[in-house]
Scaffold this active site. Structure first.
Site, short mmCIF file in Angstrom:
data_model
loop_
_atom_site.label_atom_id
_atom_site.label_comp_id
_atom_site.label_asym_id
_atom_site.label_seq_id
_atom_site.Cartn_x
_atom_site.Cartn_y
_atom_site.Cartn_z
N TYR A 40 0.82 -1.21 0.00
CA TYR A 40 0.00 0.00 0.00
C TYR A 40 0.85 1.26 0.00
O TYR A 40 0.46 2.27 -0.60
CB TYR A 40 -1.04 -0.03 1.13
CG TYR A 40 -2.22 -0.84 0.68
CD1 TYR A 40 -3.08 -0.35 -0.30
CD2 TYR A 40 -2.42 -2.12 1.14
CE1 TYR A 40 -4.12 -1.10 -0.79
CE2 TYR A 40 -3.48 -2.89 0.66
CZ TYR A 40 -4.33 -2.37 -0.31
OH TYR A 40 -5.35 -3.11 -0.80
N ARG A 54 1.53 1.88 -3.54
CA ARG A 54 0.36 2.42 -4.26
C ARG A 54 0.04 3.85 -3.81
O ARG A 54 -0.40 4.68 -4.60
CB ARG A 54 -0.86 1.50 -4.04
CG ARG A 54 -0.71 0.17 -4.78
CD ARG A 54 -1.94 -0.68 -4.65
NE ARG A 54 -3.13 -0.06 -5.20
CZ ARG A 54 -4.38 -0.44 -4.91
NH1 ARG A 54 -4.58 -1.47 -4.10
NH2 ARG A 54 -5.41 0.17 -5.45
N GLN A 108 -15.54 2.36 -6.66
CA GLN A 108 -14.81 1.25 -6.04
C GLN A 108 -13.35 1.64 -5.87
O GLN A 108 -12.57 0.90 -5.28
CB GLN A 108 -14.90 0.01 -6.93
CG GLN A 108 -16.30 -0.51 -7.10
CD GLN A 108 -16.39 -1.46 -8.29
OE1 GLN A 108 -16.17 -2.66 -8.18
NE2 GLN A 108 -16.69 -0.92 -9.46
N ASN A 109 -12.98 2.79 -6.41
CA ASN A 109 -11.58 3.19 -6.39
C ASN A 109 -11.17 3.73 -5.02
O ASN A 109 -11.96 4.39 -4.34
CB ASN A 109 -11.31 4.26 -7.45
CG ASN A 109 -11.55 3.72 -8.85
OD1 ASN A 109 -11.65 2.51 -9.02
ND2 ASN A 109 -11.64 4.60 -9.83
N VAL A 110 -9.91 3.46 -4.68
CA VAL A 110 -9.39 3.95 -3.41
C VAL A 110 -8.53 5.20 -3.63
O VAL A 110 -7.94 5.72 -2.69
CB VAL A 110 -8.62 2.84 -2.66
CG1 VAL A 110 -9.57 1.74 -2.23
CG2 VAL A 110 -7.48 2.25 -3.50
N ASP A 111 -8.45 5.66 -4.89
CA ASP A 111 -7.72 6.91 -5.13
C ASP A 111 -8.66 8.09 -4.85
O ASP A 111 -9.86 7.91 -4.63
CB ASP A 111 -7.17 6.95 -6.58
CG ASP A 111 -8.27 6.98 -7.64
OD1 ASP A 111 -9.16 7.85 -7.57
OD2 ASP A 111 -8.26 6.12 -8.56
N HIS A 150 -14.70 0.92 -1.31
CA HIS A 150 -13.56 0.10 -0.90
C HIS A 150 -12.51 0.86 -0.11
O HIS A 150 -11.39 0.39 0.05
CB HIS A 150 -12.91 -0.54 -2.15
CG HIS A 150 -13.81 -1.54 -2.82
ND1 HIS A 150 -13.62 -1.99 -4.11
CD2 HIS A 150 -14.92 -2.18 -2.37
CE1 HIS A 150 -14.58 -2.86 -4.42
NE2 HIS A 150 -15.38 -2.99 -3.39
N GLY A 171 -15.74 2.17 -16.43
CA GLY A 171 -14.44 1.54 -16.15
C GLY A 171 -14.41 0.54 -15.02
O GLY A 171 -13.50 0.56 -14.21
N THR A 172 -15.38 -0.35 -15.00
CA THR A 172 -15.32 -1.45 -14.02
C THR A 172 -15.70 -2.76 -14.69
O THR A 172 -16.66 -2.80 -15.46
CB THR A 172 -16.21 -1.19 -12.79
OG1 THR A 172 -16.28 -2.41 -12.01
CG2 THR A 172 -17.61 -0.73 -13.13
#
Ligand code: OAD
Length: 234
Positions: free
Chosen positions: A55, A58, A88-91, A106, A176-177
């Site tokens: 992580y 990332r 769903q992105n963690v950015d 997420h 985009g998933t």
């Protein structure tokens, strides 16, 4: 188009053109088998250094990239429409582009939390992306500090709220998933039968096709431009 509530469900593909890897594509993160283990609750527990290093890598990468045109066009829509982004992105690229209503199913890489009390707001806080999280860092309750991320093997909170939001959307757009991951992938079932539904993805989207989604089979940046053109017809 009169003011509508437009709900987006986004995944890794929207951030691909910013330079962040997707998970299941040719060079996707999960093609490296050990990465799936590093992103698991088991790894965090038994071999925390490997999980934290994965992580930290990332998180540092995220500090080096910028939102792209797709993130920005979604944010700009807020000038005229009510917009909710379920990601769903963690950015944090939606937020950096200016979106104000973003639900992260997420988790978020910009934040840390407690290993013992993952969702206790007392221990959830912003943490610089370039500061590595180390084994032994205290979350504030004596437990290991960890990224505020849903690891494999952990429960996804907030699905009920997300389902309600999708259910009452006037327009629903998937970007985009691969829709491979439960429970987020089930959100496509909750959009009302009668509302306009779109999907932007260069890949095949059989589940969306079966539900009558209009498919822009292209990248997020190009697809968002086509979507805005399609909105003019609504
Ligand atoms: P995937 O990697 O599974 O899917 C990415 C999707 O983006 C695919 O459908 C691609 O065709 C599409 N894509 C690739 N390039 C694109 C581009 N330039 N523009 C638009 N679309 C593009 O990623 P997700 O579906 O987001 O969870 O994965 C869901 C979850 O699986 C992630 O949140 C992560 C992972 O395990 C956790 O880590 C908890």
């Amino acid at each position: 188009m009169t003011r509508q509530h437009i709900v987006f469900l986004t995944g890794a593909g929207i951030s691909a053109e910013s330079g962040l890897s997707t998970f299941r594509g040719k060079d996707g993160l999960w093609t490296k088998e050990e990465f799936q283990y590093f992103a698991s609750a088991d790894c965090l527990y038994y071999e925390p250094e490997k999980c934290l290093d994965f992580y930290n890598m990332r998180r540092k990468k995220l500090s080096e990239v910028e939102p792209n045109v797709a993130h920005r066009l979604i944010a700009e829509l807020e000038k005229e429409q009510e917009v909710t982004v379920i990601t769903q992105n963690v950015d944090d690229l939606h937020e950096r582009a200016g979106s104000t209503k973003v639900i992260h199913l997420h988790g978020e890489m910009t934040k840390v939390c407690s290993s013992n009390n993952r969702y206790d707001p007392k221990y959830i806080r912003e943490y610089p992306l370039t500061t590595p999280i180390k084994v032994g860092d205290d979350a504030g309750d004596g437990s290991q500090l960890r990224p505020f991320i849903v690891m494999f093997g952990e429960y996804v909170f907030g699905m009920e709220v997300a389902e309600e939001i999708v259910k009452y959307a006037d327009i629903f757009v998937v970007v985009g998933t691969s829709l491979m991951v439960y429970p987020a992938n089930n959100l496509i079932l909750h959009a009302h039968k009668e509302v306009p539904k779109f999907v932007i993805d260069p890949g095949e989207m059989p589940k969306c096709d079966a539900l009558g989604y209009t498919h822009f089979k292209t990248t997020a940046t190009e697809g968002m431009k086509q979507l805005l053109e399609a909105f003019k017809e609504l």
